[in-house]
Design a protein around this motif. Structure first.
Motif, PDB file in Angstrom:
ATOM      1  N   ALA A  48      20.549  -0.298   8.554  1.00  0.00           N
ATOM      2  CA  ALA A  48      19.925  -1.626   8.543  1.00  0.00           C
ATOM      3  C   ALA A  48      18.404  -1.601   8.602  1.00  0.00           C
ATOM      4  N   GLU A  49      17.807  -0.723   7.843  1.00  0.00           N
ATOM      5  CA  GLU A  49      16.343  -0.595   7.847  1.00  0.00           C
ATOM      6  C   GLU A  49      15.877  -0.674   6.387  1.00  0.00           C
ATOM      7  N   PRO A  50      14.877  -1.531   6.097  1.00  0.00           N
ATOM      8  CA  PRO A  50      14.558  -1.829   4.695  1.00  0.00           C
ATOM      9  C   PRO A  50      14.272  -0.617   3.783  1.00  0.00           C
ATOM     10  N   PHE A  51      13.688   0.447   4.336  1.00  0.00           N
ATOM     11  CA  PHE A  51      13.449   1.623   3.484  1.00  0.00           C
ATOM     12  C   PHE A  51      14.782   2.178   2.990  1.00  0.00           C
ATOM     13  N   ASN A  86      -8.690  -1.395  12.277  1.00  0.00           N
ATOM     14  CA  ASN A  86      -8.034  -1.300  10.963  1.00  0.00           C
ATOM     15  C   ASN A  86      -6.706  -0.580  11.105  1.00  0.00           C
ATOM     16  N   LEU A  87      -5.666  -1.239  10.664  1.00  0.00           N
ATOM     17  CA  LEU A  87      -4.328  -0.634  10.746  1.00  0.00           C
ATOM     18  C   LEU A  87      -3.834  -0.295   9.337  1.00  0.00           C
ATOM     19  N   VAL A  88      -3.632   1.012   9.127  1.00  0.00           N
ATOM     20  CA  VAL A  88      -3.049   1.472   7.858  1.00  0.00           C
ATOM     21  C   VAL A  88      -1.635   1.939   8.164  1.00  0.00           C
ATOM     22  N   GLY A  89      -0.681   1.329   7.494  1.00  0.00           N
ATOM     23  CA  GLY A  89       0.722   1.671   7.747  1.00  0.00           C
ATOM     24  C   GLY A  89       1.331   2.412   6.566  1.00  0.00           C
ATOM     25  N   PHE A  90       2.504   2.973   6.807  1.00  0.00           N
ATOM     26  CA  PHE A  90       3.284   3.606   5.737  1.00  0.00           C
ATOM     27  C   PHE A  90       4.523   2.747   5.563  1.00  0.00           C
ATOM     28  N   ASP A  91       4.997   2.598   4.332  1.00  0.00           N
ATOM     29  CA  ASP A  91       6.161   1.758   3.991  1.00  0.00           C
ATOM     30  C   ASP A  91       5.745   0.297   3.757  1.00  0.00           C
ATOM     31  N   ALA A  92       6.716  -0.495   3.327  1.00  0.00           N
ATOM     32  CA  ALA A  92       6.421  -1.881   2.944  1.00  0.00           C
ATOM     33  C   ALA A  92       7.626  -2.775   3.222  1.00  0.00           C
ATOM     34  N   SER A  93       7.993  -2.870   4.513  1.00  0.00           N
ATOM     35  CA  SER A  93       9.094  -3.761   4.894  1.00  0.00           C
ATOM     36  C   SER A  93       8.619  -5.208   4.778  1.00  0.00           C
ATOM     37  N   PRO A  94       9.549  -6.171   4.724  1.00  0.00           N
ATOM     38  CA  PRO A  94       9.121  -7.576   4.668  1.00  0.00           C
ATOM     39  C   PRO A  94       8.135  -7.927   5.798  1.00  0.00           C
ATOM     40  N   PHE A 137       7.664  -3.725  -2.719  1.00  0.00           N
ATOM     41  CA  PHE A 137       8.109  -4.222  -1.417  1.00  0.00           C
ATOM     42  C   PHE A 137       9.585  -3.880  -1.207  1.00  0.00           C
ATOM     43  N   TYR A 138       9.920  -3.485   0.016  1.00  0.00           N
ATOM     44  CA  TYR A 138      11.290  -3.062   0.311  1.00  0.00           C
ATOM     45  C   TYR A 138      12.199  -4.281   0.482  1.00  0.00           C
TER      46      TYR A 138
END
Ligand code: T6T
Length: 327
Positions: A49-52, A252-260, A322-323
């Protein structure tokens, strides 16, 4: 042995053969006791149950269906080797033609995955991988070290000439992908002397831990100017931490992945950039390689899929990255 006993044994054997074929299987060379059901494929994601992994599953299901395979997806409730290992062992009993797996630990899953291989099941790594490269037929993932480098360069560009400290929030040691991202970031951030690297902190892949580690770092290092969160959970948690501390935008926040949720945070200005992967293509390519392995065709040992850095300004137009929450 009487004629009657021989006939009964013959019927039992025929029934077993029919059962194997009737459940969608063809009889393959298992190398073990029971035959392999080659027309069946199982995906074992890192967590349910995780968007990736949902997006990966969508690519997997579509490609497997097109290739005429029956599929099953079995994921642990947490990204945790002790929860994933019994799933692998359970799948082994059914001997599908192939298993696509994202091992949650680069060592702990080696034994169970080798059992699959030894039973004649084709093993394909999707996303994460083992240190032992002798088990999987093929490994499909983003170039995670490159992704970490991209994150460092993006963060440095966002910060500009300002001075400050930067923190990496990682998941769990032994996760091949996020370890490579953290290393890629660490190597690349050295090129920016205005940024003091504070090192990485593990969060056990728990958003709450990521949130509290951000707030604690803001207290110990008030000059914190940037955070690289190596995956979805750390990114969502870091955003919460910055919100709680009233520091959104200032750090500044840089994240990995693209969940909703990550995309929403990007649009709201809580996250400044996301390094998005292409999980659906990872799932689809995994199926292609598994089918090739089953059919005895040429298999590519390592395959890299795309990564893209997305900022608020280019979010519109990047929707394809987008995931998904559901297929
Ligand atoms: O970042 C992905 C995946 O690539 C990584 O291996 C584990 O975390 C994610 O599933 C996101 O939560």
């Amino acid at each position: 042995m009487s004629t009657r006993t021989v006939r009964t044994l013959g019927l039992v054997a025929a029934a077993a053969l029919l059962a194997a074929c009737g459940s969608g299987g063809q009889i393959g060379d298992s190398g073990g006791s029971a035959p392999t059901a080659v027309k069946k494929m199982v995906l074992i994601p890192g967590v349910a149950a995780e968007p990736f992994y949902i997006s990966m599953e969508c690519g997997f299901r579509e490609a497997a269906k097109a290739a005429g395979y029956e599929v099953d997806v079995q994921a642990p409730a947490k990204f945790d080797a002790p929860l994933q290992i019994p799933i692998v062992t359970g799948v082994l009993a059914n001997k599908p033609g192939a298993v696509l797996i994202a091992p949650t630990d680069d060592k702990a899953l080696a034994g169970p995955m080798k059992q699959l291989k030894d039973a004649g099941v084709k093993v394909v790594e999707v996303d994460t991988k083992l240190q032992d490269t002798s088990i999987a037929e093929s490994s499909i993932s983003s170039n995670n070290a490159q992704g970490g480098k991209k994150a460092a360069e993006t963060l440095a560009r966002l910060v500009g000439d300002k001075q400050g400290s930067v923190l990496v929030l990682n998941t769990k040691a032994g996760t091949s992908t996020t370890d490579a991202r953290a290393k890629g970031f660490e190597d690349a951030i050295k090129a920016f002397p205005n940024l003091k690297y504070l090192g990485q902190q593990y969060t056990d892949n728990e958003p709450d831990q990521a949130a509290s580690k951000v707030t604690a770092t803001l207290s110990s290092d008030p000059d914190l100017i940037g955070v690289f969160a190596t995956n979805l959970n750390t990114g969502e948690g870091a955003a919460t931490g910055l919100r709680n501390a009233g520091k959104t935008g200032a750090v500044n926040l840089v994240g990995f992945d693209a969940s909703p949720k990550q995309v929403q945070d990007l649009q709201a200005g809580v996250v400044q950039a996301l390094i998005a992967q292409d999980p659906a293509t990872i799932g689809k390519t995994g199926v292609e390689q598994a089918v090739a392995a089953i059919e005895g065709k040429e298999v590519k040992r390592n395959i890299e899929t795309d990564l893209v850095a997305i900022t608020k300004t280019d979010a519109a137009g990047s929707e394809r990255y987008f995931y998904k929450q559901a297929c």
